[in-house]
Design a protein around this motif. Structure first.
Motif, PDB file in Angstrom:
ATOM      1  N   ALA A  49      84.737  28.310   2.870  1.00 60.46           N
ATOM      2  CA  ALA A  49      85.284  29.459   3.910  1.00 60.46           C
ATOM      3  C   ALA A  49      85.412  28.431   5.387  1.00 60.46           C
ATOM      4  CB  ALA A  49      84.325  30.576   4.080  1.00 60.46           C
ATOM      5  N   ALA A  50      84.431  27.494   5.464  1.00 59.80           N
ATOM      6  CA  ALA A  50      84.436  26.693   6.665  1.00 59.80           C
ATOM      7  C   ALA A  50      85.502  25.847   6.599  1.00 59.80           C
ATOM      8  CB  ALA A  50      83.169  26.050   7.095  1.00 59.80           C
ATOM      9  N   ARG A  51      85.813  25.202   5.683  1.00 58.17           N
ATOM     10  CA  ARG A  51      86.933  24.009   5.359  1.00 58.17           C
ATOM     11  C   ARG A  51      88.403  24.970   5.911  1.00 58.17           C
ATOM     12  NH1 ARG A  51      86.381  22.744  -0.351  1.00 58.17           N
ATOM     13  NH2 ARG A  51      88.419  21.835  -0.073  1.00 58.17           N
ATOM     14  N   LYS A  52      88.445  26.091   5.124  1.00 62.22           N
ATOM     15  CA  LYS A  52      89.530  26.824   5.214  1.00 62.22           C
ATOM     16  C   LYS A  52      89.941  27.209   6.696  1.00 62.22           C
ATOM     17  CE  LYS A  52      92.361  30.552   2.963  1.00 62.22           C
ATOM     18  NZ  LYS A  52      92.278  31.572   1.866  1.00 62.22           N
ATOM     19  N   ARG A  53      88.721  27.742   7.518  1.00 58.91           N
ATOM     20  CA  ARG A  53      88.771  28.189   8.956  1.00 58.91           C
ATOM     21  C   ARG A  53      89.465  27.033   9.814  1.00 58.91           C
ATOM     22  NH1 ARG A  53      84.019  31.070   7.618  1.00 58.91           N
ATOM     23  NH2 ARG A  53      82.799  29.148   8.694  1.00 58.91           N
ATOM     24  N   GLU A  54      88.863  25.917   9.413  1.00 60.55           N
ATOM     25  CA  GLU A  54      89.391  24.732  10.331  1.00 60.55           C
ATOM     26  C   GLU A  54      90.751  24.388   9.785  1.00 60.55           C
ATOM     27  OE1 GLU A  54      86.819  21.395   9.286  1.00 60.55           O
ATOM     28  OE2 GLU A  54      85.192  22.361  10.179  1.00 60.55           O
ATOM     29  N   LEU A  55      91.352  24.562   8.622  1.00 59.08           N
ATOM     30  CA  LEU A  55      92.672  24.257   8.309  1.00 59.08           C
ATOM     31  C   LEU A  55      93.566  25.196   9.047  1.00 59.08           C
ATOM     32  CD1 LEU A  55      92.257  22.982   4.718  1.00 59.08           C
ATOM     33  CD2 LEU A  55      92.963  21.623   6.788  1.00 59.08           C
ATOM     34  N   THR A  56      93.047  26.691   8.996  1.00 60.22           N
ATOM     35  CA  THR A  56      93.914  27.775   9.420  1.00 60.22           C
ATOM     36  C   THR A  56      94.378  27.681  10.811  1.00 60.22           C
ATOM     37  OG1 THR A  56      93.095  29.117   7.874  1.00 60.22           O
ATOM     38  CG2 THR A  56      94.395  30.108   9.671  1.00 60.22           C
ATOM     39  N   ALA A  57      93.455  26.985  11.565  1.00 55.53           N
ATOM     40  CA  ALA A  57      93.865  26.883  13.121  1.00 55.53           C
ATOM     41  C   ALA A  57      95.118  25.754  13.338  1.00 55.53           C
ATOM     42  CB  ALA A  57      92.811  26.344  13.819  1.00 55.53           C
ATOM     43  N   GLU A  58      95.246  24.737  12.350  1.00 60.57           N
ATOM     44  CA  GLU A  58      96.246  23.628  12.662  1.00 60.57           C
ATOM     45  C   GLU A  58      97.225  23.925  11.595  1.00 60.57           C
ATOM     46  OE1 GLU A  58      95.866  21.117  14.465  1.00 60.57           O
ATOM     47  OE2 GLU A  58      93.920  21.841  15.351  1.00 60.57           O
ATOM     48  N   SER A  59      97.435  25.040  10.816  1.00 58.29           N
ATOM     49  CA  SER A  59      98.508  25.127   9.939  1.00 58.29           C
ATOM     50  C   SER A  59      98.872  26.775  10.119  1.00 58.29           C
ATOM     51  CB  SER A  59      98.240  24.572   8.539  1.00 58.29           C
ATOM     52  OG  SER A  59      96.919  25.229   7.988  1.00 58.29           O
ATOM     53  N   SER A  60      98.323  27.467   8.625  1.00 59.93           N
ATOM     54  CA  SER A  60      98.154  28.887   8.694  1.00 59.93           C
ATOM     55  C   SER A  60      97.359  29.175   7.548  1.00 59.93           C
ATOM     56  CB  SER A  60      99.787  29.464   8.160  1.00 59.93           C
ATOM     57  OG  SER A  60     100.106  28.839   7.047  1.00 59.93           O
ATOM     58  N   SER A  61      97.482  30.507   7.260  1.00 54.29           N
ATOM     59  CA  SER A  61      96.199  31.013   6.338  1.00 54.29           C
ATOM     60  C   SER A  61      96.550  30.427   4.924  1.00 54.29           C
ATOM     61  CB  SER A  61      96.337  32.424   6.529  1.00 54.29           C
ATOM     62  OG  SER A  61      95.376  33.005   5.402  1.00 54.29           O
ATOM     63  N   ARG A  62      97.891  30.672   4.514  1.00 56.87           N
ATOM     64  CA  ARG A  62      98.539  30.463   3.427  1.00 56.87           C
ATOM     65  C   ARG A  62      98.519  28.713   3.173  1.00 56.87           C
ATOM     66  NH1 ARG A  62     101.639  34.998   4.521  1.00 56.87           N
ATOM     67  NH2 ARG A  62     101.397  36.480   2.754  1.00 56.87           N
ATOM     68  N   TRP A  63      98.994  28.163   4.256  1.00 51.07           N
ATOM     69  CA  TRP A  63      98.839  26.387   3.887  1.00 51.07           C
ATOM     70  C   TRP A  63      97.223  26.400   3.733  1.00 51.07           C
ATOM     71  CZ3 TRP A  63     102.733  24.293   2.371  1.00 51.07           C
ATOM     72  CH2 TRP A  63     103.954  24.258   3.063  1.00 51.07           C
ATOM     73  N   ALA A  64      96.476  26.700   4.536  1.00 47.92           N
ATOM     74  CA  ALA A  64      95.103  26.428   4.415  1.00 47.92           C
ATOM     75  C   ALA A  64      94.703  26.641   2.739  1.00 47.92           C
ATOM     76  CB  ALA A  64      94.091  27.279   5.381  1.00 47.92           C
ATOM     77  N   GLY A  65      94.940  27.672   2.272  1.00 53.91           N
ATOM     78  CA  GLY A  65      94.445  27.968   0.876  1.00 53.91           C
ATOM     79  C   GLY A  65      95.006  27.147   0.006  1.00 53.91           C
TER      80      GLY A  65
END
Length: 536
Positions: free
Chosen positions: A72-88
């Motif tokens: 979950a922490a990794r996905k939160r960091e990626l969502t800020a730089e891309s989007s929720s779907r790209w992070a997933g």
């Protein structure tokens, strides 16, 4: 059996129907792209590729201590730089890459341990000790013994390093591929300039793939392709200013049309079924491609009796060709053998095309003949190509190392399932030896020379049908009993009774005359002396 001097044969596994492919993947070229489209694709791929590299490093650092909180922490960091779907999509790809590396590490450990055990056993044997079946003997000379002892020390060191990595959960992964990374230090041998290598390296590290979403419009919200072939991408947040459509999307000028399974793909996206897409760049030809993949609806498996109702085609796979022969329902060969050649030299794309072409010809001939089942050997050379097992037989090791067993099996299963043909996998034990022993010479004529591989294809087909490999033999030559050896009989599995002794000569002669006349011994038709009559 050991006391009689006969070799003990290993048990033969039962044949089984190969399962249908669990996924479908089709690819087509993106044509008609403008320079602006290519610039946007490169910018998105480089940005997401940088995020994917950072996330993969974080996943490898977690090792076996990874849990849902770290995910979950990794996905939160990626969502800020891309989007929720790209992070997933990025986190899922990183997890799968780590799991694949972990499985490869376990296989590497197993190979090292197997080699160490073999070397220790052979080094413990006296020189020139002959080996037995399944157990190797000693080495031929002192020089070879010394060389193998040094190799044992090297393998033990590698094994210790691999065990330490395994216990700590550390894997070694390179985004873009280790082979391409090592090519950077051998540009002259690869025939590449530094600029050409850099273009390949950057293209291999792009990340432009999105997971399918069931129930969403056209099966995907991140990378969407309409039935007309229009491609649009949801841009990451830092690149939203490049959008040329609503909701932060960029619509490409080019179109895509999947020639292979295009109708199946169109039906799926119109029903909003999940479809995953991947965009990738071929740096050598400067072309962009789109790969669509999805999970098909599982079809019921064809019953065993229905698959073999029209006979079977036995296939013997070899290093440069496929030997095939059609058998009827009783296991008898029909017609002449067929040979489908392929060339495995050259690039990987050339080898793959050769395999697909050979399998296409095989399936075309099988379907034209009306057969609905193909029998192949369940080959696996993963444990059979080590230096410790085959020693100096370098030519044989190169042969089995280049044999495309996995590619043949996966390709044949996928292509046959599309045509409604069942694939039966059989145990490859003794098929070449017994096929040549029982079928090669009887089927060879002056006009038809049957090879050992052709005879092996008959053995493969008969094993798939449940028949013994050996054929029906003639009666013993020197007397009526079975003194020379037992005779075999070809009959259905449900037939009762067995083959008995040969009838007497008088009974066979009477059967040859027919039933129209009276029986011998009748006064009206006395039998001559020596043919059953009693002298007075």
């Amino acid at each position: 059996m050991a006391g009689t001097g006969m070799r003990r044969l290993r048990s033969i596994a039962d044949p089984f129907l190969a399962p249908a492919p669990s996924g479908v993947s089709v690819r087509d070229r993106l044509k008609g792209l403008t320079p602006e489209d290519e610039a946007v694709l490169r910018a998105v791929g480089a940005h997401l590729g940088s995020l994917a590299s950072t996330d993969l490093a974080a996943r490898c650092a977690d090792g076996t201590n990874h849990d849902k909180d770290s995910l979950a922490a990794r996905k939160r960091e990626l969502t800020a730089e891309s989007s929720s779907r790209w992070a997933g999509a990025i986190t899922r790809a990183s997890n799968e890459q780590w799991a694949l590396a972990r499985r490869s590490q376990a296989a590497h450990l197993h190979r090292l341990q197997t080699g160490i055990d073999t070397l220790r056993h052979r080094l413990s044997q006296p020189l020139k000790t002959p080996g037995t079946r399944g157990v190797p003997g000693g080495y031929a000379c002192r020089r070879e013994w010394h060389a193998k002892s040094r190799r044992l020390a090297a393998l033990e060191h590698r094994h210790a390093v691999a065990v330490a990595d395994w216990e700590e959960g550390r894997v070694r992964v390179v985004r873009g591929g280790k082979r391409l990374l090592h090519t950077r230090h051998h540009l002259d041998q690869a025939g590449l300039t530094q600029a050409q290598w850099r273009a390949r390296w950057e293209a291999a590290r792009f990340f432009l793939q999105a997971d399918g979403e069931s129930g969403k419009r056209y099966g995907n919200e991140t990378i969407r392709i309409t039935p007309e072939g229009q491609v649009s991408i949801r841009l990451p947040a830092p690149l939203a200013h490049l959008a040329n459509a609503a909701h932060g999307r960029y619509v490409l000028s080019g179109r895509v049309a999947f020639a292979h399974r295009g109708t199946e793909w169109a039906d799926r996206i119109e029903a909003d079924g999940a479809v995953a897409y991947r965009l990738h760049l071929d740096a050598d030809r400067e072309r962009w491609y789109v790969t669509a993949s999805w999970t098909p609806t599982p079809a019921p498996q064809v019953p065993w009796e229905a698959a073999l109702a029209r006979g079977v085609v036995g296939v013997d796979a070899n290093a440069d060709h496929l030997a095939a022969w059609r058998l009827d329902t009783h296991g008898n060969p029909i017609g002449n053998p067929h040979r489908f050649e392929f060339d495995l030299s050259g690039s990987a794309s050339h080898r793959d095309a050769q395999v697909r072409h050979a399998l296409s010809r095989l399936l075309r001939w099988a379907t034209t003949s009306g057969v609905r089942a193909i029998a192949v050997e369940d080959l696996d050379f993963a444990r059979e190509k080590t230096r410790e097992k085959h020693g100096r037989r370098k030519k044989f090791r190169r042969l089995i190392s280049g044999f495309p067993t996995a590619r043949l099996r996966s390709r044949l299963t996928s292509m046959a399932h599309t045509l409604g043909v069942s694939v039966i996998a059989v145990d490859p034990a003794y098929t070449s030896r017994w096929g040549a022993q029982h079928w090669q010479k009887p089927l060879s004529t002056q006009r038809r020379k049957v090879s050992r591989h052709d005879a092996a294809s008959i053995a493969v087909g008969r094993r798939a049908q449940g028949h013994p490999v050996r054929r029906r033999t003639a009666p013993p030559p020197h007397h009526q009993g079975d003194g020379v050896g037992h005779r075999t009989v070809q009959a259905a599995s449900g037939s009762c009774g067995r083959e008995g002794n040969r009838p007497p000569v008088t009974v066979r002669a009477r059967d040859a005359r027919g039933r129209t006349g009276q029986e011998r011994g009748d006064p009206a038709h006395p039998a001559p002396f020596g043919m059953g009559a009693v002298p007075k």
